[in-house]
Design a protein around this motif. Sequence first.
Motif, PDB file in Angstrom:
ATOM      1  N   PRO A 165       0.831  -1.210   0.000  1.00  0.00           N
ATOM      2  CA  PRO A 165       0.000   0.000   0.000  1.00  0.00           C
ATOM      3  C   PRO A 165       0.865   1.261   0.000  1.00  0.00           C
ATOM      4  CG  PRO A 165       0.163  -0.843   2.223  1.00  0.00           C
ATOM      5  CD  PRO A 165       0.927  -1.807   1.360  1.00  0.00           C
ATOM      6  N   ARG A 166       0.370   2.293  -0.707  1.00  0.00           N
ATOM      7  CA  ARG A 166       1.042   3.595  -0.697  1.00  0.00           C
ATOM      8  C   ARG A 166      -0.023   4.658  -0.450  1.00  0.00           C
ATOM      9  NH1 ARG A 166       4.928   3.854  -5.922  1.00  0.00           N
ATOM     10  NH2 ARG A 166       5.648   5.738  -4.876  1.00  0.00           N
ATOM     11  N   PRO A 167      -0.549   4.745   0.762  1.00  0.00           N
ATOM     12  CA  PRO A 167      -1.682   5.649   1.021  1.00  0.00           C
ATOM     13  C   PRO A 167      -1.308   7.114   0.813  1.00  0.00           C
ATOM     14  CG  PRO A 167      -0.768   4.829   3.074  1.00  0.00           C
ATOM     15  CD  PRO A 167      -0.118   4.046   1.982  1.00  0.00           C
ATOM     16  N   PRO A 168      -2.238   7.903   0.270  1.00  0.00           N
ATOM     17  CA  PRO A 168      -1.981   9.338   0.124  1.00  0.00           C
ATOM     18  C   PRO A 168      -1.781   9.989   1.493  1.00  0.00           C
ATOM     19  CG  PRO A 168      -3.889   8.672  -1.167  1.00  0.00           C
ATOM     20  CD  PRO A 168      -3.553   7.524  -0.270  1.00  0.00           C
ATOM     21  N   LEU A 169      -0.934  11.003   1.536  1.00  0.00           N
ATOM     22  CA  LEU A 169      -0.681  11.743   2.773  1.00  0.00           C
ATOM     23  C   LEU A 169      -1.393  13.091   2.683  1.00  0.00           C
ATOM     24  CD1 LEU A 169       3.135  10.974   3.188  1.00  0.00           C
ATOM     25  CD2 LEU A 169       1.232   9.929   4.419  1.00  0.00           C
ATOM     26  N   GLY A 170      -2.606  13.136   3.207  1.00  0.00           N
ATOM     27  CA  GLY A 170      -3.373  14.376   3.176  1.00  0.00           C
ATOM     28  C   GLY A 170      -4.618  14.245   2.326  1.00  0.00           C
ATOM     29  N   GLU A 171      -5.425  15.308   2.323  1.00  0.00           N
ATOM     30  CA  GLU A 171      -6.692  15.303   1.591  1.00  0.00           C
ATOM     31  C   GLU A 171      -6.510  15.854   0.177  1.00  0.00           C
ATOM     32  OE1 GLU A 171      -9.634  18.204   2.966  1.00  0.00           O
ATOM     33  OE2 GLU A 171      -8.039  19.218   4.081  1.00  0.00           O
ATOM     34  N   ALA A 172      -7.498  15.599  -0.655  1.00  0.00           N
ATOM     35  CA  ALA A 172      -7.487  16.125  -2.025  1.00  0.00           C
ATOM     36  C   ALA A 172      -7.515  17.645  -1.994  1.00  0.00           C
ATOM     37  CB  ALA A 172      -8.693  15.587  -2.794  1.00  0.00           C
ATOM     38  N   HIS A 173      -6.686  18.260  -2.807  1.00  0.00           N
ATOM     39  CA  HIS A 173      -6.474  19.709  -2.758  1.00  0.00           C
ATOM     40  C   HIS A 173      -6.339  20.229  -4.187  1.00  0.00           C
ATOM     41  CE1 HIS A 173      -4.128  23.441  -2.266  1.00  0.00           C
ATOM     42  NE2 HIS A 173      -4.603  23.506  -1.036  1.00  0.00           N
ATOM     43  N   GLY A 174      -6.932  21.397  -4.460  1.00  0.00           N
ATOM     44  CA  GLY A 174      -6.939  21.933  -5.812  1.00  0.00           C
ATOM     45  C   GLY A 174      -5.554  22.181  -6.373  1.00  0.00           C
ATOM     46  N   GLY A 175      -4.654  22.764  -5.577  1.00  0.00           N
ATOM     47  CA  GLY A 175      -3.310  23.043  -6.068  1.00  0.00           C
ATOM     48  C   GLY A 175      -2.526  21.787  -6.355  1.00  0.00           C
ATOM     49  N   TYR A 176      -2.587  20.825  -5.445  1.00  0.00           N
ATOM     50  CA  TYR A 176      -1.884  19.557  -5.662  1.00  0.00           C
ATOM     51  C   TYR A 176      -2.465  18.812  -6.862  1.00  0.00           C
ATOM     52  CZ  TYR A 176      -0.149  20.330  -0.895  1.00  0.00           C
ATOM     53  OH  TYR A 176       0.432  20.861   0.218  1.00  0.00           O
ATOM     54  N   SER A 177      -3.774  18.906  -7.034  1.00  0.00           N
ATOM     55  CA  SER A 177      -4.414  18.187  -8.137  1.00  0.00           C
ATOM     56  C   SER A 177      -4.016  18.772  -9.481  1.00  0.00           C
ATOM     57  CB  SER A 177      -5.935  18.211  -7.964  1.00  0.00           C
ATOM     58  OG  SER A 177      -6.310  17.552  -6.763  1.00  0.00           O
ATOM     59  N   TYR A 178      -3.977  20.100  -9.575  1.00  0.00           N
ATOM     60  CA  TYR A 178      -3.498  20.714 -10.819  1.00  0.00           C
ATOM     61  C   TYR A 178      -2.075  20.257 -11.107  1.00  0.00           C
ATOM     62  CZ  TYR A 178      -1.540  24.015 -14.087  1.00  0.00           C
ATOM     63  OH  TYR A 178      -0.885  24.547 -15.175  1.00  0.00           O
TER      64      TYR A 178
END
Length: 490
Positions: free
Chosen positions: A236-249
């Motif tokens: 497993p490689r779980p994401p660290l943190g919640e979905a975010h507009g800047g990171y998603s772009y």
Amino acid sequence: MGRFKPSPSDHVQTETSITQSVQSATENALAKLFEQCDADRYKINRNAHLNFTARLIFQGFPRRYTSQDASQPWLLFWNFQALQTLGISFDASNKERAIATILRTQHPKGGFGGGPAQNAHLLSNYAAVCTLAIMGSSSPDGGWDQIDRKAMYEWFMSLKEPDGSFLVCHHGEVDMRGIYCLLVVATMLNLLTPELVRGLREFVASCQTYEGGFSAASQPYFSASPPSLESLLSSPRPPLGEAHGGYSYCALASLILLEAVDPHPNPTKWMGIDVKRLYRWAISLQALHIELGGFRGRTNKLVDGCYSWWLGGLFPMLAEIMGGVQDAPKVKYDESPTAGITDEWAGEEECLFNRQALQRFILISSQSESGGLRDKPGRPSDAYHTLYNLSGLSSAQHRVRRTAKQKEEIIRKWVPLPSKDTQVFDDHIVRFSEEVLKNVFVASMSWEEDEPASRYVGGAANRLNATHPIFDLTTTVTKGIMNHFYHQDC
């Protein structure tokens, strides 16, 4: 607020409900602005924004900007790119000053720092190179050939982690924004190698959260042997943190850049991510009617003008990946009397998001009367929000996409790279073949504006220059610097 329906509240006193009062205050402020606006409110105040930006550049930044001493290249980039978006050109003396200022931030061991004598950092490196792209040239003192590409590449590699990601600086953290900044610079400066991108596609894909957006990083997962790419397990490689507009772009732009050099073999899952889930999450963040159609950066957060770019700017890339709009739910334009000026939109086709509402939000909510653009009403304008509101407005005005015609024209004009440019920097580094580098160049340069599809709330007088969806530079600037480093004339 008679024509607007506020966000629902359950009236239970909790920490969240206290925060909800801020949401209500924001909705009230936006609704009041909308109710009071007239036709003049739908105009981009170019002179005020030009004067605001010019004051920052030539008279100096206010005292509050001292906290950004380690972000000096960003202060220049935000202002120069804002002026470029507004259609302002620069004279030779200002270009010379900007080039000299940026070159003083170049670190002797590679990359650019946040100021003179500061350590190199992937984020300030992006801002510095983009500023040189705007203000520099291919002339002997134009700044481009003063970039130490060999040292920069070696610095890039010194930041690489076993899971394929990169630290933002020595002794720093892994951050999706740093990945994007590295890939943009490596693409523009022709620094891509198999060694540089190894494992990076898998890392970026692993940061997609259950919502569909992307977090800042993911947790590396290694076998019991010493960490290396060979010992990295797929899960497993779980994401660290919640979905975010800047990171998603940054994640989506990074994957588009990586597609030219490291495509994903699974035809049903583009680059290893769930594109439709990303789309559903992104469109859910375009705010309610009472919030005038702006974007919030995360679930259950307030609208913020900068996400006009970080989320509004996602959709040209999503349209490219999804083959236009046929695979996605369509968003119809608001043609009610409360929509403001609608005659320019007659006959406009359905789109992936409400371009009209986003333009309306920026023009009504984000413009400060004293110049510059802001987060939301009640906040002061600043250089950061000025650029990203303008970039979001540009993206909502124009339809910029890759076209077969442009791609064919670039391929027709392609000139074989000089042999010295396909050689390795060091013997142990293997560069991509010329065919792959050609693919990188074509993929980046084949974006062009579909002029008939442009729409302007408030009329064509509000037109801004089109922005490249990946680089947040004008297409002219992008072509200039990439032609130079790939030895082309496209």
